[in-house]
Scaffold this motif. Structure first.
Motif, short mmCIF file in Angstrom:
data_model
loop_
_atom_site.label_atom_id
_atom_site.label_comp_id
_atom_site.label_asym_id
_atom_site.label_seq_id
_atom_site.Cartn_x
_atom_site.Cartn_y
_atom_site.Cartn_z
N GLN A 157 0.83 -1.21 0.00
CA GLN A 157 0.00 0.00 0.00
C GLN A 157 0.87 1.25 0.00
O GLN A 157 0.55 2.23 -0.68
N ALA A 158 1.97 1.22 0.76
CA ALA A 158 2.85 2.38 0.83
C ALA A 158 3.66 2.57 -0.45
O ALA A 158 4.14 3.67 -0.72
N ASN A 159 3.80 1.51 -1.24
CA ASN A 159 4.61 1.58 -2.48
C ASN A 159 3.78 1.24 -3.71
O ASN A 159 4.28 0.64 -4.67
N ASN A 160 2.50 1.65 -3.68
CA ASN A 160 1.60 1.24 -4.77
C ASN A 160 1.93 1.87 -6.12
O ASN A 160 1.42 1.45 -7.14
N SER A 161 2.80 2.88 -6.12
CA SER A 161 3.20 3.45 -7.41
C SER A 161 4.17 2.54 -8.15
O SER A 161 4.36 2.68 -9.37
N HIS A 162 4.75 1.58 -7.44
CA HIS A 162 5.72 0.66 -8.05
C HIS A 162 5.11 -0.71 -8.39
O HIS A 162 5.74 -1.50 -9.09
N PHE A 163 3.90 -0.96 -7.87
CA PHE A 163 3.30 -2.28 -8.06
C PHE A 163 1.86 -2.14 -8.57
O PHE A 163 1.11 -1.27 -8.12
N LEU A 267 8.20 -8.43 -8.77
CA LEU A 267 6.79 -8.08 -8.81
C LEU A 267 6.47 -6.64 -9.23
O LEU A 267 5.30 -6.33 -9.46
N SER A 268 7.47 -5.77 -9.31
CA SER A 268 7.16 -4.37 -9.61
C SER A 268 6.83 -4.17 -11.08
O SER A 268 7.18 -5.00 -11.92
N ILE A 269 6.19 -3.05 -11.38
CA ILE A 269 5.80 -2.72 -12.76
C ILE A 269 7.02 -2.67 -13.66
O ILE A 269 6.99 -3.09 -14.82
N ALA A 270 8.11 -2.15 -13.11
CA ALA A 270 9.32 -1.97 -13.92
C ALA A 270 10.24 -3.17 -13.87
O ALA A 270 11.39 -3.10 -14.28
#
Length: 271
Positions: A157-163, A267-270
């Motif tokens: 939740q805290a890093n939702n811009s990456h996942f 698991l991250s978008i990048a």
């Protein structure tokens, strides 16, 4: 055989027992002056990690404050035991704070304030709170499972811009069984069904293999490639590494949560 009342003997000894106990306490607690307004107290007690418990007495005008200086919660969090808002751990901490009649500051300092005559009681209350809060490091399996899930949830939740992910889905197996999947991630055009497990043992390895083979058809028919992953707290012991290798050989990736680089890579978008 002596027919005397043993209680009478203890009554005569109670004063010396009390004196010995007080002498022991005086010798066991080490008070060191830090400056004109602070005294460091090294207690004979240890926390859940076998670290010695040290507290600070601070003076401000005519009031005294006994505190842990924030060490207790910092120590838990530095070991990967997150105390996030709304989590089960936070509820336990708040319960301990109320029960031991102490306070918790916004800076996560356990403390109690009073007058000079109250210092012995304040030392006792703060020390008890430190021990009980520190025991979150020794919680039972069911709590550990819930708390690890909380930690993972808070991180994503805290890093939702990456996942990119959704929760609360399930996979239907050819057996007719439905399997709950904690997260479904999208990374590099691949869908990644992900389970969260607080440990890696033979029984949950067998369960994961069962899910893998039972969902083979739906995974094969999925428009995008659908991988299966499991997030565990860490992979440091040889037994865990061996079990992870076994799962990897069947195409199931095991991701250690304490290695954020590997977590993002998998698991991250990048990724």
């Amino acid at each position: 055989m002596n027919g005397g009342d043993p209680m009478c003997s203890l009554e005569r000894e109670i004063e010396t027992i009390t004196a010995d106990w007080l002498k022991f306490l005086c010798q066991s607690y080490n008070f060191k002056i830090v400056d004109d307004n602070h005294i460091n107290v090294v207690t004979p007690l240890t926390d859940a990690f076998d670290d010695g418990i040290t507290i600070m007495i601070s003076k401000h005008n005519q009031e005294y404050t006994v505190s842990d200086q924030g060490y207790t919660l910092w120590n838990l969090e530095s070991r990967g035991i997150n105390i996030s808002k709304g989590s089960q751990r936070q509820k336990i901490v708040n319960s301990v704070i109320r029960t031991e009649n102490v306070k918790l500051s916004k800076e996560k300092v356990i403390f109690k304030t009073g007058f000079k005559a109250q210092i012995p009681q304040m030392i006792f209350d703060v020390t008890q709170a430190i021990i009980k809060v520190g025991n979150l490091g020794l919680t039972n399996f069911s709590r550990v499972k819930t708390m690890f899930s909380d930690d993972v949830k808070s991180y994503f939740q805290a890093n939702n811009s990456h996942f990119k992910f959704i929760t609360g889905m399930s996979l239907q197996g050819k057996s007719g069984l439905s399997y709950t999947i904690d997260y479904l991630f999208w990374a590099n055009g691949t869908s990644k069904a992900t389970k969260v497990s607080s440990s890696l043992a033979k029984n949950n390895v067998e369960q994961l293999l069962g899910i893998w083979y039972d969902t083979e058809i739906i995974r094969r028919e999925n428009q995008n490639k659908l991988d299966l992953n499991v997030i565990v707290p860490s992979l440091k012991e040889q037994k865990q590494l061996d079990l992870a290798a076994g799962l990897n050989s069947h195409g199931i990736s095991v991701i250690p949560f304490d290695d954020k680089r590997k977590l993002k890579s998998a698991l991250s978008i990048a990724s």
